[in-house]
Design a protein around this motif. Structure first.
Motif, PDB file in Angstrom:
ATOM      1  N   VAL A   1       0.830  -1.206   0.000  1.00  0.00           N
ATOM      2  CA  VAL A   1       0.000   0.000   0.000  1.00  0.00           C
ATOM      3  C   VAL A   1       0.862   1.253   0.000  1.00  0.00           C
ATOM      4  CG1 VAL A   1      -1.597   1.381   1.393  1.00  0.00           C
ATOM      5  CG2 VAL A   1      -2.031  -1.054   1.047  1.00  0.00           C
ATOM      6  N   LEU A   2       1.846   1.302   0.891  1.00  0.00           N
ATOM      7  CA  LEU A   2       2.712   2.474   0.978  1.00  0.00           C
ATOM      8  C   LEU A   2       3.566   2.636  -0.270  1.00  0.00           C
ATOM      9  CD1 LEU A   2       3.778   2.283   4.726  1.00  0.00           C
ATOM     10  CD2 LEU A   2       2.418   4.071   3.646  1.00  0.00           C
ATOM     11  N   SER A   3       3.964   1.533  -0.883  1.00  0.00           N
ATOM     12  CA  SER A   3       4.724   1.619  -2.135  1.00  0.00           C
ATOM     13  C   SER A   3       3.888   2.299  -3.212  1.00  0.00           C
ATOM     14  CB  SER A   3       5.140   0.223  -2.598  1.00  0.00           C
ATOM     15  OG  SER A   3       6.009  -0.377  -1.667  1.00  0.00           O
ATOM     16  N   LEU A   4       2.611   1.920  -3.300  1.00  0.00           N
ATOM     17  CA  LEU A   4       1.720   2.564  -4.266  1.00  0.00           C
ATOM     18  C   LEU A   4       1.528   4.043  -3.946  1.00  0.00           C
ATOM     19  CD1 LEU A   4      -1.063  -0.166  -4.667  1.00  0.00           C
ATOM     20  CD2 LEU A   4       0.554   0.566  -6.418  1.00  0.00           C
ATOM     21  N   MET A   5       1.331   4.355  -2.669  1.00  0.00           N
ATOM     22  CA  MET A   5       1.094   5.742  -2.274  1.00  0.00           C
ATOM     23  C   MET A   5       2.317   6.626  -2.490  1.00  0.00           C
ATOM     24  SD  MET A   5      -1.152   5.217   1.226  1.00  0.00           S
ATOM     25  CE  MET A   5      -1.292   6.990   1.512  1.00  0.00           C
ATOM     26  N   LEU A   6       3.499   6.086  -2.240  1.00  0.00           N
ATOM     27  CA  LEU A   6       4.722   6.879  -2.325  1.00  0.00           C
ATOM     28  C   LEU A   6       5.229   7.050  -3.756  1.00  0.00           C
ATOM     29  CD1 LEU A   6       6.688   5.498   0.770  1.00  0.00           C
ATOM     30  CD2 LEU A   6       5.527   7.691   0.576  1.00  0.00           C
ATOM     31  N   PHE A   7       5.084   6.008  -4.582  1.00  0.00           N
ATOM     32  CA  PHE A   7       5.730   6.025  -5.892  1.00  0.00           C
ATOM     33  C   PHE A   7       4.773   6.130  -7.077  1.00  0.00           C
ATOM     34  CE2 PHE A   7       8.489   3.376  -3.087  1.00  0.00           C
ATOM     35  CZ  PHE A   7       9.516   4.303  -2.939  1.00  0.00           C
ATOM     36  N   PHE A   8       3.494   5.877  -6.884  1.00  0.00           N
ATOM     37  CA  PHE A   8       2.582   5.853  -8.021  1.00  0.00           C
ATOM     38  C   PHE A   8       1.375   6.769  -7.880  1.00  0.00           C
ATOM     39  CE2 PHE A   8       4.743   1.737  -7.974  1.00  0.00           C
ATOM     40  CZ  PHE A   8       5.229   1.677  -9.271  1.00  0.00           C
ATOM     41  N   GLN A   9       1.065   7.224  -6.662  1.00  0.00           N
ATOM     42  CA  GLN A   9      -0.169   7.985  -6.472  1.00  0.00           C
ATOM     43  C   GLN A   9      -0.179   9.294  -7.251  1.00  0.00           C
ATOM     44  OE1 GLN A   9      -1.493   8.297  -2.416  1.00  0.00           O
ATOM     45  NE2 GLN A   9      -3.120   9.734  -2.883  1.00  0.00           N
ATOM     46  N   MET A  10       0.927  10.017  -7.240  1.00  0.00           N
ATOM     47  CA  MET A  10       0.960  11.321  -7.893  1.00  0.00           C
ATOM     48  C   MET A  10       0.765  11.203  -9.398  1.00  0.00           C
ATOM     49  SD  MET A  10       3.864  13.583  -5.940  1.00  0.00           S
ATOM     50  CE  MET A  10       3.490  14.970  -6.996  1.00  0.00           C
ATOM     51  N   GLY A  11       1.323  10.160 -10.028  1.00  0.00           N
ATOM     52  CA  GLY A  11       1.240  10.035 -11.478  1.00  0.00           C
ATOM     53  C   GLY A  11       0.120   9.162 -11.982  1.00  0.00           C
ATOM     54  N   THR A  12      -0.772   8.734 -11.098  1.00  0.00           N
ATOM     55  CA  THR A  12      -1.860   7.828 -11.484  1.00  0.00           C
ATOM     56  C   THR A  12      -3.205   8.513 -11.308  1.00  0.00           C
ATOM     57  OG1 THR A  12      -0.547   5.918 -10.769  1.00  0.00           O
ATOM     58  CG2 THR A  12      -2.914   5.577 -11.081  1.00  0.00           C
ATOM     59  N   TRP A  13      -4.037   8.415 -12.347  1.00  0.00           N
ATOM     60  CA  TRP A  13      -5.392   8.945 -12.220  1.00  0.00           C
ATOM     61  C   TRP A  13      -6.305   7.837 -11.700  1.00  0.00           C
ATOM     62  CZ3 TRP A  13     -10.111   7.359 -13.841  1.00  0.00           C
ATOM     63  CH2 TRP A  13     -11.179   8.246 -13.623  1.00  0.00           C
ATOM     64  N   TYR A  14      -7.169   8.197 -10.772  1.00  0.00           N
ATOM     65  CA  TYR A  14      -8.195   7.273 -10.292  1.00  0.00           C
ATOM     66  C   TYR A  14      -9.344   8.098  -9.727  1.00  0.00           C
ATOM     67  CZ  TYR A  14      -5.915   8.268  -5.801  1.00  0.00           C
ATOM     68  OH  TYR A  14      -5.367   8.894  -4.695  1.00  0.00           O
ATOM     69  N   VAL A  15     -10.507   7.487  -9.656  1.00  0.00           N
ATOM     70  CA  VAL A  15     -11.702   8.188  -9.192  1.00  0.00           C
ATOM     71  C   VAL A  15     -11.544   8.580  -7.720  1.00  0.00           C
ATOM     72  CG1 VAL A  15     -14.181   7.968  -8.752  1.00  0.00           C
ATOM     73  CG2 VAL A  15     -13.183   7.002 -10.833  1.00  0.00           C
ATOM     74  N   GLY A  16     -11.825   9.846  -7.427  1.00  0.00           N
ATOM     75  CA  GLY A  16     -11.742  10.314  -6.044  1.00  0.00           C
ATOM     76  C   GLY A  16     -10.367  10.783  -5.630  1.00  0.00           C
ATOM     77  N   LYS A  17      -9.455  10.937  -6.582  1.00  0.00           N
ATOM     78  CA  LYS A  17      -8.090  11.345  -6.238  1.00  0.00           C
ATOM     79  C   LYS A  17      -8.088  12.753  -5.650  1.00  0.00           C
ATOM     80  CE  LYS A  17      -3.455  11.879  -8.193  1.00  0.00           C
ATOM     81  NZ  LYS A  17      -2.616  11.712  -9.406  1.00  0.00           N
TER      82      LYS A  17
END
Length: 516
Positions: A20-36
């Motif tokens: 979860v933290l890997s996704l939040m730290l390295f992919f969240q900023m560059g990933t579009w998803y509903v509710g971002k």
């Protein structure tokens, strides 16, 4: 002799949080998803800042000359603090609450009609489709009747908010007791302080709905389970656990996860020993819990439903396959889909609807394939975990009706903090995200936490397994950060114990290196 919670669920939880933290730290900023949602600082900077603040607070606390919280505050003061917190909540939410849209409006409006003996025929379609909201409607109607009796016709929503505040203060008190019985009173006060700021003053408490109303249920079940460990009236407590679970389940199915976790952990302990006496005792506990569930079912079907005067047609109710189908909608990243709702509503019978939902589920899995399914799970994970405000402001027409300022200073200030378009909302949401991501990080330290005895070990195991169950539930079905709010005290509990485990292990490692 101390035993580590490194077996079974502790390792699995740490693996979950690492991903979860890997996704939040390295992919969240560059990933579009509903509710971002965006924050003033990136997640990496917030996590670093959170760890620095925790480390500084720990160093400062340890340098205080022979001064501990237990020498200044005894256990009795938690009652006074909880009462004080209630009055703070009452003042804060009185100055900022508003009327919202989505399910919260449907439930609240229906409850107000029931309380004032007005017709509710217009709401039949809603409860046909979502019968899980019958129980919360009944509870709100009781609260609104009380408000009408005392003459609070225009502020009946606020009366329900006050009830939620009282329940949340009780939840904080139970959290204090759970932590105190597991570890030291100092940590119990630290945990309660974080709870007061991060959870009890969370703006979700200003909306009368299941998210805030049920905050006490999962933790209450855990506290009851903890009390069963002393052996006194254990079977009666299991009966109450069953009753409490059914009450929560009729409003939010996730509430049943704690009982399932407790039954699993108790079952492993009973059957691994191959002792007939332990197995019989375990089956007896389950029987008492089942008795509590049956009583809850009787109360619901014989007392609550008839008192509402709402006829529910079971053929119209959305089943579990609908929510699984919606959780597999790659267009909405598994979040709410109006298209899926209309699709399910187009079938007149439950059998036809379930068959159509199942066919759509199979089609979507085949269409996505393994790679597409992994991408969907990653986006659902970001939708569930990526917002420390629990998706505040995301639902429907969120600010359906704004109320006038109660005064010239406090009310505008609080609205600027809590309203998503307010001048200081960025600071508030960033603070929430800082606490959230730090809590997720420290929860990984649960593998280092040492339990003093088997009773403590059992409670911690159930708490960890409950969180794993809640994560799996939202990964499989409809994704929504808001649904995690009722488990926020669990995240705080495991985050605190994880931080204790990290600090103690670090201290032991330093001593070992120093001696070498």
């Amino acid at each position: 002799m101390k035993k580590r919670i490194t077996l079974n669920w502790g390792i699995l939880w740490t693996l979950f949080m690492f991903l979860v933290l890997s996704l939040m730290l390295f992919f969240q900023m560059g990933t579009w998803y509903v509710g971002k949602k965006s924050f003033l600082l990136p997640n990496g900077a917030l996590l670093l800042l959170g760890v620095i603040i925790l480390s500084f607070a720990l160093c400062l606390y340890r340098r205080l000359p022979k001064l501990t919280i237990s020498s200044v505050l005894s256990e009795k003061y938690i009652v006074h603090l909880s009462i004080g917190l209630f009055f703070i909540q009452a003042y804060v939410f009185f100055n900022m609450y508003f009327l919202t849209d989505w399910d919260a409006e449907s439930v609240s409006t229906t409850a107000a009609c029931i309380a004032s003996n007005a017709p509710t025929d217009w709401a039949t379609w809603y409860y046909d489709r979502y019968p899980n909201n019958i129980a919360i409607t009944w509870l709100l109607s009781v609260l609104y009747k009380v408000a009408f009796q005392i003459g609070s016709v225009h502020e009946y929503t606020y009366c329900a908010i006050l009830f939620q505040c009282a329940l949340s203060c009780w939840t904080g008190y139970m959290l204090f007791q759970i932590i105190r019985d597991i570890t030291e009173i100092e940590y119990a006060y630290w945990g309660w302080a974080v709870y007061a700021v991060y959870i009890a003053l969370n703006p979700w408490l200003s909306i009368p709905y299941t998210d805030a109303m049920l905050l006490c249920v999962p933790l209450g079940i855990l506290r009851l389970y903890q009390k069963t460990q002393n052996g006194k009236y254990a079977f009666f407590k299991w009966f109450v656990i069953g009753l409490f679970t059914y009450i929560g389940f009729k409003m939010k199915p996730q509430c049943a996860i704690v009982l399932i976790a407790a039954a699993m952990c108790e079952g492993v302990g009973a059957f691994c020993g191959h002792l007939k006496q332990k197995i019989l005792a375990y089956l007896k506990k389950l029987a008492y819990a089942a008795g509590g569930i049956l009583l809850g079912m009787a109360i619901f079907s014989l007392c609550i439903v008839p008192s509402l005067g709402i006829t529910v047609h079971q053929d119209s109710a959305f089943g579990i396959r609908h929510y699984l189908m919606m959780g597999l909608n790659k267009e909405t990243n598994g979040v709410y889909s109006e298209y899926d709702v209309q699709f399910s509503a187009s079938f007149a019978t439950a059998n036809d609807r379930n068959a159509a939902n199942l066919h759509t589920i199979q089609s979507r899995i085949e269409e996505m394939g393994v790679t597409g399914l992994i991408k969907l799970i990653c986006k659902k994970t970001l939708a569930n975990f990526g917002d420390g405000t629990y998706s505040w402001g995301f639902e429907g027409v969120f600010y359906r009706e704004l109320l006038e300022d109660r005064n010239q200073f406090v009310s505008p200030l609080l609205k600027n903090i809590f309203y998503t378009y307010g001048n200081y909302y960025g600071l508030f949401s960033t603070f929430q995200q800082l606490v959230w991501i730090t809590m997720l990080f420290t929860s990984m330290g649960i593998i280092f936490y040492k339990c003093k005895n088997s009773r403590e070990y059992a409670v911690v195991q159930v708490a960890v397994l409950s969180l794993i169950g809640s994560v799996l539930f939202q990964t499989i079905f409809e994704a929504r950060a808001r649904y995690f709010f009722i488990y926020a005290p669990f995240f705080l509990l495991i985050g605190l114990l994880g931080w204790i485990g990290i600090t103690h292990s670090t201290r032991d490692l330093v001593k070992l290196i120093t001696k070498a």
